[in-house]
Every structure is written in C-alpha cells, then in structure tokens.
Design a protein around this motif. Structure first.
Motif, short mmCIF file in Angstrom:
data_model
loop_
_atom_site.label_atom_id
_atom_site.label_comp_id
_atom_site.label_asym_id
_atom_site.label_seq_id
_atom_site.Cartn_x
_atom_site.Cartn_y
_atom_site.Cartn_z
N ASN A 63 -8.70 7.29 -20.90
CA ASN A 63 -9.38 5.99 -20.80
C ASN A 63 -10.05 5.90 -19.42
O ASN A 63 -9.41 5.57 -18.42
CB ASN A 63 -8.38 4.85 -20.99
N ARG A 64 -11.32 6.18 -19.36
CA ARG A 64 -12.04 6.18 -18.08
C ARG A 64 -12.26 4.76 -17.54
O ARG A 64 -12.40 4.57 -16.34
CB ARG A 64 -13.39 6.89 -18.23
N SER A 65 -12.30 3.79 -18.41
CA SER A 65 -12.50 2.42 -17.95
C SER A 65 -11.32 1.95 -17.11
O SER A 65 -11.50 1.31 -16.06
CB SER A 65 -12.72 1.49 -19.13
N LYS A 66 -10.10 2.26 -17.56
CA LYS A 66 -8.91 1.90 -16.78
C LYS A 66 -8.88 2.65 -15.45
O LYS A 66 -8.50 2.09 -14.42
CB LYS A 66 -7.65 2.19 -17.59
N LYS A 67 -9.27 3.91 -15.47
CA LYS A 67 -9.31 4.69 -14.25
C LYS A 67 -10.31 4.11 -13.26
O LYS A 67 -10.01 3.95 -12.06
CB LYS A 67 -9.67 6.14 -14.60
N THR A 68 -11.48 3.78 -13.74
CA THR A 68 -12.50 3.18 -12.87
C THR A 68 -12.04 1.84 -12.33
O THR A 68 -12.25 1.52 -11.15
CB THR A 68 -13.81 3.02 -13.64
N ARG A 69 -11.41 1.06 -13.19
CA ARG A 69 -10.92 -0.25 -12.77
C ARG A 69 -9.85 -0.10 -11.68
O ARG A 69 -9.85 -0.87 -10.70
CB ARG A 69 -10.34 -1.01 -13.96
N GLY A 115 0.82 -1.22 0.00
CA GLY A 115 0.00 0.00 0.00
C GLY A 115 0.85 1.26 0.00
O GLY A 115 0.55 2.23 -0.72
N ALA A 116 1.92 1.26 0.80
CA ALA A 116 2.80 2.43 0.83
C ALA A 116 3.52 2.61 -0.50
O ALA A 116 3.72 3.74 -0.97
CB ALA A 116 3.81 2.28 1.97
N ASP A 117 3.92 1.50 -1.13
CA ASP A 117 4.58 1.59 -2.43
C ASP A 117 3.65 2.14 -3.49
O ASP A 117 4.05 2.97 -4.32
CB ASP A 117 5.10 0.20 -2.82
N ARG A 118 2.40 1.72 -3.49
CA ARG A 118 1.44 2.25 -4.45
C ARG A 118 1.14 3.72 -4.17
O ARG A 118 0.91 4.50 -5.10
CB ARG A 118 0.16 1.43 -4.40
N PHE A 119 1.11 4.08 -2.91
CA PHE A 119 0.90 5.48 -2.55
C PHE A 119 2.02 6.36 -3.11
O PHE A 119 1.76 7.42 -3.72
CB PHE A 119 0.83 5.62 -1.03
N LEU A 120 3.27 5.92 -2.95
CA LEU A 120 4.39 6.69 -3.48
C LEU A 120 4.37 6.73 -5.00
O LEU A 120 4.68 7.77 -5.61
CB LEU A 120 5.70 6.09 -2.98
N ALA A 121 4.00 5.62 -5.65
CA ALA A 121 4.01 5.56 -7.10
C ALA A 121 2.92 6.42 -7.72
O ALA A 121 3.11 6.99 -8.81
CB ALA A 121 3.86 4.11 -7.56
N VAL A 122 1.77 6.55 -7.05
CA VAL A 122 0.64 7.30 -7.62
C VAL A 122 0.67 8.76 -7.21
O VAL A 122 0.49 9.66 -8.03
CB VAL A 122 -0.69 6.64 -7.20
N VAL A 123 0.91 9.02 -5.93
CA VAL A 123 0.83 10.39 -5.41
C VAL A 123 2.12 11.15 -5.66
O VAL A 123 2.10 12.34 -6.02
CB VAL A 123 0.48 10.37 -3.91
N TYR A 124 3.27 10.50 -5.48
CA TYR A 124 4.57 11.15 -5.70
C TYR A 124 5.38 10.33 -6.70
O TYR A 124 6.41 9.72 -6.34
CB TYR A 124 5.33 11.29 -4.38
N GLN A 134 -8.06 9.11 -3.90
CA GLN A 134 -8.25 10.54 -4.19
C GLN A 134 -7.43 10.98 -5.38
O GLN A 134 -7.91 11.74 -6.25
CB GLN A 134 -7.89 11.36 -2.95
N ALA A 135 -6.19 10.52 -5.47
CA ALA A 135 -5.33 10.89 -6.60
C ALA A 135 -5.85 10.33 -7.91
O ALA A 135 -5.83 11.00 -8.95
CB ALA A 135 -3.90 10.42 -6.34
N LEU A 136 -6.34 9.11 -7.89
CA LEU A 136 -6.88 8.52 -9.11
C LEU A 136 -8.18 9.20 -9.54
O LEU A 136 -8.43 9.39 -10.75
CB LEU A 136 -7.14 7.02 -8.90
#
Length: 432
Positions: free
Chosen positions: A302-308, A195-204, A293-295
């Motif tokens: 591509n909204r389908s990928k975002k929703t997924r 979870g922390a790794d995904r947080f860093l990859a998406v938010v920062y 929130q970031a997503l």
C-alpha cells in the motif's frame, strides 16, 4: 536525570557566586535576555527637624522664653532607594501595540484552541485507548504538558493587555515564569522521546521490544518532568518583578536587576537552552531522518499509507524545528552580542518568537494524537456513538410522532362514528 541535577547545581552555584555586571562600551548597563535597564541610587538631602521635647526655659527673670539647645536640632536621613530606568525604545515597545495587542491576541487564540484539544486528547488517552503502549504514555504526558502550558496563558494575556503591568504579586510572577518555561521545555523533551520511540519501532522493531515497555516509558516521562522542574528552580528562587517608576508599571521577567542577575543569566540560559533544546533537537532530527530513510526503503504494497507516513514524519519534524528553533537561536544570539552592544531588538524578537513557539500546543494534538491510526479509530468510534444516539433519539421521536398521529386519527374516526350513530339515534327518536 544526571544532566538535570548537574544543571541545577551549576545554576545555584552561579546564582550565589557571580560577579557584578560589567558596563558596555557606551557606558550603559547590559541585561541579558531581557530589556536593558539600569538603576540609580536616590538619596534625599538630610532634613533638619526640631525636637520639641528639648525646648528649655532660659530666661532669668521668669518671663516665658525659650531657646533651642544644640542637641535639640537633629538631622534625619532617608534610606536610599532604587529607581529603574529603561531606554526610550524599550518604553515604546512596552507601551506599544505590538506588546499590548498583538502578543496577547496570539496567546488568546492559542488558549482558546489548545486547551479544549489537549483536554479531549488527555481524556481520550486515559479512558478510551487500550492497551497503553509506550507511544500512548508519551503522548498522554505531552497532552498534559501542553494543557498546563495553555492554562498559564491567561496570566500572560492579562499582563500584556494591561500594558505589561503585573498585578498578581512577586511570588506568583516567579511561579508563572518558572512553570511557563518548565512546560514549554518539557514538551520539547517529550517530543524527543516520541521521536526516539518511533525510531526504535521503525528501524529496530524486534530488538527494541524489550526496551519499549510501558514501565520504561512511564519512568522516562517521570525523569523528563523532574529534569524540567530542576531546570527552572533558579527562576523560582530569584525575583522577577521590577517596578518602572517612569512608566508606572511592574514588569514580570522582562526587566532584571543588573547587579544581581546579569552574570547569573549569562551562564544559566546558554546551558539551559543547550540542555533543553539544542541537544534534543539533534536527537530528534537524527531519529526522524532515520525513520524517513527506513520508510522510503521499505517494500510496502500500500503505497498511499507509506507516503502518508513519510509526509507525517516530515511535517512533525518541520513543526518541531519551526516552532522552537527561532526562540532558542535568538536567545543564544543575544548572549553573543551582549558583550559588544546593548541592543533591545533581540529581546523584542524573542518575545515574538515565543508566541510562535506557543502555537505548537495547537498543532501537537493534530500531529501526534489524532494523526495516529489508533487515535483516529477512537475519535471515529466516539463520533459514531454520538451519531447513533442522535439517530436513535430521532427515530424514537419519529415513532412517537407517528404513533401519536395514528392514535389521534383513530380517535377522530371514533368520534365521527359516535357522532354518526348519535345523529341516526336522534332521527329514529324523531320518527317514533
């Protein structure tokens, strides 16, 4: 690492310096986290026996007569022994269908499903996925942790199916109990790392490039394993087996010696649960909420990928909360109520919630491994290779069949030609 070392030192200190257990208001002895049980000291009455070597002839006229000297009669004392007793409600549960049928059945299903899935996932991460990014390293360790957890389940299954009777010895009971909790809470810590790794990859995404390296991920995973091993060390050095004479069974970790472990468990398990679950739960929830929130705020064509991606993040967080929260909340509630009443219902609920938490071993491969795009590509490639090999083998068999049929038809035609020539030759000979 520092937190695990501190927990280990505190646990060892409490184990050797705890005070005796205190009785509850109704006079029964309380045992935290396990079923309430108490023991009584049983001492047999002194038994008189005669020392035949001290028989002496005391008759003055030579007749054979004997008289016992006072010191020839000795008194033999039996050593006191402990007999453990549990409540009638606990006896019914230990011998009932819930503990001997439902719980081992759930563990059996988890074992059948989780072991193959996690084994395939571990092999895929080792041999198929390149390059090894930090997320892959975390998921590889999580697959190994879930796999080891699943391989320990046969011991729990046989224990419950045999009426909660442990037949493998005291040392193996300590080892299995310690490893069982180690792998379960190590999975929790590794999920927090993911979870922390995904947080860093998406938010920062840019700032975290220097932090999110394979070397850092490997060091973090090694630290999680060491912390988990340090946390279960007190369980490994304390006796976990208790023989219940009235039931004729030996329990493993389900009933504990009050005088020895009540005060120790009173402090150990709240600290253990806080360090290995409630703190990781807060970190995981914050990380995944920020990722959602970031997503949601990202501008993606591509909204389908975002929703997924959002749905997958929400599902992962829900699985984490649903699988592990009931077990640890019930564990903490047991300690809150133990000073007021001795109630075994909380431990029954704990055993059931422990079965629910084991289901996460079946869900982790689907959510973490096969839910990522890179893993999906590898699985698709593996399936395509199998399909191609099957198609090649089927085409080869078809070609061999067609060639064989062609050869056979040709040979039959040649046989017909030779037969026709032979008949014509015979006719010519007959005419001549």
């Amino acid at each position: 690492m520092c937190t695990g070392a501190m927990l280990l030192l505190i646990s060892v200190f409490l184990f050797y310096h705890t005070t005796p257990a205190l009785p509850s208001h109704n006079g029964s002895v309380l045992i935290p986290r396990t079923f309430s049980g108490h023991f009584i000291m049983v001492t047999d009455e002194p038994v008189d026996y005669v020392d035949l070597s001290a028989v002496d002839d005391v008759s003055g006229d030579g007749d054979s007569g004997s008289e016992l000297k006072p010191q020839s009669v000795k008194r033999h004392h039996h050593h006191p022994s402990k007999l453990y007793f549990v409540s009638e409600e606990t006896k019914e549960f230990l011998q009932g269908h819930l503990a001997t049928a439902l719980i081992p059945t759930i563990y059996t299903l988890v074992f059948i499903i989780s072991v193959p899935l996690n084994l395939v996932a571990a092999v895929m991460f080792v041999h198929r996925i390149r390059p090894r990014k930090p997320a892959v390293i975390y998921m590889l360790n999580l697959a190994c942790s879930d796999l080891l957890f699943g391989l320990l389940l046969p011991f729990k299954i046989t224990y419950h199916y045999h009426g909660n009777n442990w037949i493998y010895g005291s040392f193996l009971c300590r080892a299995v109990t310690a490893a069982f909790h180690c792998n379960m809470y190590c999975s929790v810590l590794l999920m927090t790392c993911i979870g922390a790794d995904r947080f860093l990859a998406v938010v920062y995404p840019m700032k975290s490039l220097t932090w999110r390296s394979p070397q850092t991920a490997a060091a973090v995973c090694a630290a999680m394993w060491l912390v988990s091993l340090g946390g279960i060390f007190p369980l490994l050095i304390s006796d976990q087996t208790i023989y219940l004479s009235d039931l004729g069974i030996t329990t493993c970790h389900d009933v504990q010696d009050v005088e020895k472990l009540q005060a120790f468990y009173l402090y150990f398990f709240p600290i253990y649960s806080s360090v290995f679950f409630f703190i990781p739960l807060i970190i995981t929830a914050i990380c995944y909420i920020r990722v959602i929130q970031a997503l949601a705020a990202a501008n993606v064509d591509n909204r389908s990928k975002k929703t997924r991606a959002i749905v997958m993040t929400v599902v992962v967080l829900l699985v984490f909360v649903v699988c592990f929260t009931p077990t640890n909340v019930i564990l903490m509630a047991h300690y809150v109520q133990m000073s007021h009443s001795s109630n075994d219902c909380s431990y029954k609920a704990y055993l059931l919630s422990l079965c629910v938490s084991s289901i996460s071993c079946c869900l982790d491969p689907v959510l973490y491994y096969y839910g990522s795009s890179q893993c999906q590509k590898q699985v698709t490639a593996m399936l395509r290779c199998r399909r191609l090999t099957r198609a090649d083998s089927s085409s080869e068999t078809r070609s061999s069949r067609t060639s064989g049929s062609t050869i056979s038809s040709r040979s039959s035609k040649m046989e017909n030609i030779h037969a026709g020539l032979g008949s014509q030759y015979n006719r010519l000979n007959l005419k001549h």
